[in-house]
Design a protein around this motif. Structure first.
Motif, PDB file in Angstrom:
ATOM      1  N   GLY A  20       0.794  -1.226   0.000  1.00  0.00           N
ATOM      2  CA  GLY A  20       0.000   0.000   0.000  1.00  0.00           C
ATOM      3  C   GLY A  20       0.822   1.268   0.000  1.00  0.00           C
ATOM      4  O   GLY A  20       0.293   2.363   0.227  1.00  0.00           O
ATOM      5  N   SER A  21       2.115   1.155  -0.276  1.00  0.00           N
ATOM      6  CA  SER A  21       2.984   2.336  -0.292  1.00  0.00           C
ATOM      7  C   SER A  21       2.496   3.355  -1.300  1.00  0.00           C
ATOM      8  O   SER A  21       2.154   3.022  -2.434  1.00  0.00           O
ATOM      9  CB  SER A  21       4.417   1.914  -0.637  1.00  0.00           C
ATOM     10  OG  SER A  21       5.241   3.058  -0.790  1.00  0.00           O
ATOM     11  N   GLN A  22       2.454   4.618  -0.887  1.00  0.00           N
ATOM     12  CA  GLN A  22       2.024   5.712  -1.758  1.00  0.00           C
ATOM     13  C   GLN A  22       3.198   6.542  -2.268  1.00  0.00           C
ATOM     14  O   GLN A  22       2.992   7.518  -2.997  1.00  0.00           O
ATOM     15  CB  GLN A  22       1.047   6.622  -1.009  1.00  0.00           C
ATOM     16  CG  GLN A  22      -0.224   5.924  -0.569  1.00  0.00           C
ATOM     17  CD  GLN A  22      -1.010   5.369  -1.741  1.00  0.00           C
ATOM     18  OE1 GLN A  22      -1.342   6.085  -2.680  1.00  0.00           O
ATOM     19  NE2 GLN A  22      -1.298   4.065  -1.702  1.00  0.00           N
ATOM     20  N   THR A  23       4.404   6.178  -1.900  1.00  0.00           N
ATOM     21  CA  THR A  23       5.585   6.928  -2.328  1.00  0.00           C
ATOM     22  C   THR A  23       5.888   6.612  -3.789  1.00  0.00           C
ATOM     23  O   THR A  23       5.989   5.444  -4.161  1.00  0.00           O
ATOM     24  CB  THR A  23       6.805   6.561  -1.460  1.00  0.00           C
ATOM     25  OG1 THR A  23       6.490   6.816  -0.086  1.00  0.00           O
ATOM     26  CG2 THR A  23       8.030   7.377  -1.856  1.00  0.00           C
ATOM     27  N   PRO A  24       6.022   7.630  -4.633  1.00  0.00           N
ATOM     28  CA  PRO A  24       6.334   7.369  -6.039  1.00  0.00           C
ATOM     29  C   PRO A  24       7.631   6.569  -6.188  1.00  0.00           C
ATOM     30  O   PRO A  24       8.584   6.760  -5.425  1.00  0.00           O
ATOM     31  CB  PRO A  24       6.489   8.772  -6.637  1.00  0.00           C
ATOM     32  CG  PRO A  24       5.723   9.668  -5.724  1.00  0.00           C
ATOM     33  CD  PRO A  24       5.867   9.070  -4.356  1.00  0.00           C
ATOM     34  N   VAL A  25       7.642   5.678  -7.174  1.00  0.00           N
ATOM     35  CA  VAL A  25       8.800   4.816  -7.425  1.00  0.00           C
ATOM     36  C   VAL A  25       9.329   5.091  -8.818  1.00  0.00           C
ATOM     37  O   VAL A  25       8.560   5.207  -9.783  1.00  0.00           O
ATOM     38  CB  VAL A  25       8.408   3.324  -7.297  1.00  0.00           C
ATOM     39  CG1 VAL A  25       9.541   2.416  -7.774  1.00  0.00           C
ATOM     40  CG2 VAL A  25       8.035   3.004  -5.853  1.00  0.00           C
ATOM     41  N   SER A  26      10.649   5.201  -8.934  1.00  0.00           N
ATOM     42  CA  SER A  26      11.278   5.238 -10.247  1.00  0.00           C
ATOM     43  C   SER A  26      12.018   3.924 -10.454  1.00  0.00           C
ATOM     44  O   SER A  26      12.555   3.357  -9.509  1.00  0.00           O
ATOM     45  CB  SER A  26      12.232   6.428 -10.372  1.00  0.00           C
ATOM     46  OG  SER A  26      13.296   6.337  -9.448  1.00  0.00           O
ATOM     47  N   ILE A  27      12.025   3.463 -11.696  1.00  0.00           N
ATOM     48  CA  ILE A  27      12.759   2.246 -12.036  1.00  0.00           C
ATOM     49  C   ILE A  27      14.050   2.661 -12.728  1.00  0.00           C
ATOM     50  O   ILE A  27      14.032   3.350 -13.754  1.00  0.00           O
ATOM     51  CB  ILE A  27      11.916   1.287 -12.918  1.00  0.00           C
ATOM     52  CG1 ILE A  27      12.721   0.035 -13.279  1.00  0.00           C
ATOM     53  CG2 ILE A  27      11.377   1.977 -14.159  1.00  0.00           C
ATOM     54  CD1 ILE A  27      13.067  -0.852 -12.095  1.00  0.00           C
ATOM     55  N   ASP A  28      15.158   2.262 -12.146  1.00  0.00           N
ATOM     56  CA  ASP A  28      16.484   2.592 -12.660  1.00  0.00           C
ATOM     57  C   ASP A  28      16.890   1.509 -13.649  1.00  0.00           C
ATOM     58  O   ASP A  28      17.391   0.449 -13.260  1.00  0.00           O
ATOM     59  CB  ASP A  28      17.463   2.672 -11.482  1.00  0.00           C
ATOM     60  CG  ASP A  28      18.871   3.043 -11.897  1.00  0.00           C
ATOM     61  OD1 ASP A  28      19.129   3.158 -13.104  1.00  0.00           O
ATOM     62  OD2 ASP A  28      19.719   3.212 -10.996  1.00  0.00           O
TER      63      ASP A  28
ATOM     64  N   ALA B 103       5.609   1.351 -10.902  1.00  0.00           N
ATOM     65  CA  ALA B 103       6.608   2.414 -10.986  1.00  0.00           C
ATOM     66  C   ALA B 103       6.026   3.605 -11.743  1.00  0.00           C
ATOM     67  O   ALA B 103       5.263   3.438 -12.695  1.00  0.00           O
ATOM     68  CB  ALA B 103       7.874   1.918 -11.671  1.00  0.00           C
ATOM     69  N   SER B 104       6.380   4.806 -11.322  1.00  0.00           N
ATOM     70  CA  SER B 104       5.817   6.020 -11.921  1.00  0.00           C
ATOM     71  C   SER B 104       6.780   6.705 -12.883  1.00  0.00           C
ATOM     72  O   SER B 104       6.350   7.474 -13.747  1.00  0.00           O
ATOM     73  CB  SER B 104       5.449   7.030 -10.822  1.00  0.00           C
ATOM     74  OG  SER B 104       4.517   6.493  -9.917  1.00  0.00           O
ATOM     75  N   ILE B 105       8.079   6.456 -12.705  1.00  0.00           N
ATOM     76  CA  ILE B 105       9.109   7.197 -13.424  1.00  0.00           C
ATOM     77  C   ILE B 105      10.126   6.209 -13.985  1.00  0.00           C
ATOM     78  O   ILE B 105      10.450   5.205 -13.330  1.00  0.00           O
ATOM     79  CB  ILE B 105       9.835   8.191 -12.485  1.00  0.00           C
ATOM     80  CG1 ILE B 105       8.824   9.145 -11.825  1.00  0.00           C
ATOM     81  CG2 ILE B 105      10.920   8.975 -13.216  1.00  0.00           C
ATOM     82  CD1 ILE B 105       9.387   9.889 -10.619  1.00  0.00           C
ATOM     83  N   ILE B 106      10.661   6.489 -15.164  1.00  0.00           N
ATOM     84  CA  ILE B 106      11.731   5.683 -15.751  1.00  0.00           C
ATOM     85  C   ILE B 106      13.021   6.484 -15.667  1.00  0.00           C
ATOM     86  O   ILE B 106      13.128   7.593 -16.203  1.00  0.00           O
ATOM     87  CB  ILE B 106      11.411   5.317 -17.212  1.00  0.00           C
ATOM     88  CG1 ILE B 106      10.144   4.449 -17.268  1.00  0.00           C
ATOM     89  CG2 ILE B 106      12.597   4.596 -17.857  1.00  0.00           C
ATOM     90  CD1 ILE B 106       9.626   4.220 -18.675  1.00  0.00           C
ATOM     91  N   ASN B 107      14.007   5.919 -14.986  1.00  0.00           N
ATOM     92  CA  ASN B 107      15.294   6.581 -14.760  1.00  0.00           C
ATOM     93  C   ASN B 107      16.355   5.855 -15.584  1.00  0.00           C
ATOM     94  O   ASN B 107      16.803   4.778 -15.225  1.00  0.00           O
ATOM     95  CB  ASN B 107      15.628   6.527 -13.264  1.00  0.00           C
ATOM     96  CG  ASN B 107      16.961   7.183 -12.942  1.00  0.00           C
ATOM     97  OD1 ASN B 107      17.551   7.853 -13.779  1.00  0.00           O
ATOM     98  ND2 ASN B 107      17.439   6.982 -11.722  1.00  0.00           N
ATOM     99  N   ASP B 108      16.728   6.450 -16.714  1.00  0.00           N
ATOM    100  CA  ASP B 108      17.640   5.798 -17.657  1.00  0.00           C
ATOM    101  C   ASP B 108      19.014   6.448 -17.610  1.00  0.00           C
ATOM    102  O   ASP B 108      19.209   7.562 -18.112  1.00  0.00           O
ATOM    103  CB  ASP B 108      17.065   5.870 -19.075  1.00  0.00           C
ATOM    104  CG  ASP B 108      17.902   5.093 -20.093  1.00  0.00           C
ATOM    105  OD1 ASP B 108      18.948   4.542 -19.713  1.00  0.00           O
ATOM    106  OD2 ASP B 108      17.509   5.055 -21.268  1.00  0.00           O
TER     107      ASP B 108
END
Length: 286
Positions: A95-103, A118-123
């Motif tokens: 239930g985590s509400q913290t945005p996640v980026s995938i590296d 995941a909300s963000i793509i970190n390339d």
């Protein structure tokens, strides 16, 4: 300097970037990362670290399944998926509400990770490694973090000019794929294909990158630019990281990717209070 303001849309929310700095907590689920390799390689340890970083004030969690330290070996797609997907699924289930980026620099990993929450793509390869990753981001409407990593840069030319030239290529790839400009964040790539002197020149001249018109992510945490200067191992680079984080903020940085959340969060609050007053740096943007 006055921080430029940006609103980066996420699914169901947004990142409000301006005076208030955001902290991105690093969660490497790898056996060989330079600082914390193997520390969070089980679901239980990864979840515990995620909860700890959120409790200490992390605004974003950055999950990675492939080390990019010097000398590291490439990781096959399936192995990277096997590392990151159980953690993403567990975070969603918690239930985590913290945005996640995938590296990641792999389109398939990015696609699966975004579908898992995941909300963000970190390339770290700036959309220039896997030609499909920009299309994946556009398809999902996910913001992208474009990091500078130019191994063929002309070192005889001005560092910032060369960085702008390379980043312009990545920005063009993003926009041509259909990624909106407001969903692009730039990372200058401290420690990646840059000498010790160049890393410090970059930190000193970080504000020159604002001319590109995008928010900036600063990632200096425990890196070799600190270790080589001070001759200390990664675990003893926390104070040095805090110094670079503070300088990066004073140069207009917006997001700070760190291993040690509480220490950097505290330093950023002091820096923001110094620039904008005790309330202006923690309760409002502009």
């Amino acid at each position: 300097m006055t921080h430029l303001r940006y609103d980066v849309p996420l699914r169901g929310s947004s990142l409000s970037l301006g005076r208030t700095p955001l902290v991105m907590g690093i969660l490497n689920v790898t056996p060989d990362s330079f600082s914390d390799g193997g520390s969070y390689s089980t679901i239980e340890t990864a979840l515990a670290q995620a909860r700890s970083m959120v409790a200490e004030g992390a605004d974003i969690l950055d999950i990675g399944g492939e080390s990019t330290r010097p000398g590291s070996d490439p990781v096959p797609v399936q192995q990277e998926l096997d590392r990151v997907m159980p953690v993403l699924d567990a975070l969603a289930a918690s239930g985590s509400q913290t945005p996640v980026s995938i590296d990641t620099s792999k389109a398939l990993v990015a696609d699966q990770a975004v579908q898992a929450g995941a909300s963000i793509i970190n390339d770290v390869r700036g959309l220039q490694h896997d030609p499909e990753i920009a299309a994946v981001a556009a398809h999902h409407g996910a913001p992208v973090i474009i990091m500078h990593w130019d191994t063929e840069r002309d070192t005889a030319r001005d560092l910032i000019d060369e960085m702008k030239r390379w980043l312009d290529i990545s920005i063009a790839i993003a926009t041509q794929a259909g990624i909106a400009r407001e969903k692009i964040i730039l990372d200058p790539g401290f420690g990646f294909a840059k000498s010790l002197a160049e890393n410090y020149a970059l930190l000193r001249r970080l504000d020159e990158l604002h001319a590109l018109g995008f928010p900036l992510l600063v990632g200096t945490s425990r890196k070799s630019m600190l270790g080589k200067l001070l001759d200390v191992p990664p675990a003893e680079r926390v104070a040095a990281t805090v110094a670079t984080t503070t300088i990066g903020y004073l140069k207009g940085g917006h997001i700070f990717r760190v291993h040690d959340v509480r220490e950097n969060r505290d330093a950023l609050r002091v820096a923001a209070a110094t620039l904008y007053g005790p309330n202006g740096g923690s309760t409002e943007n502009g």
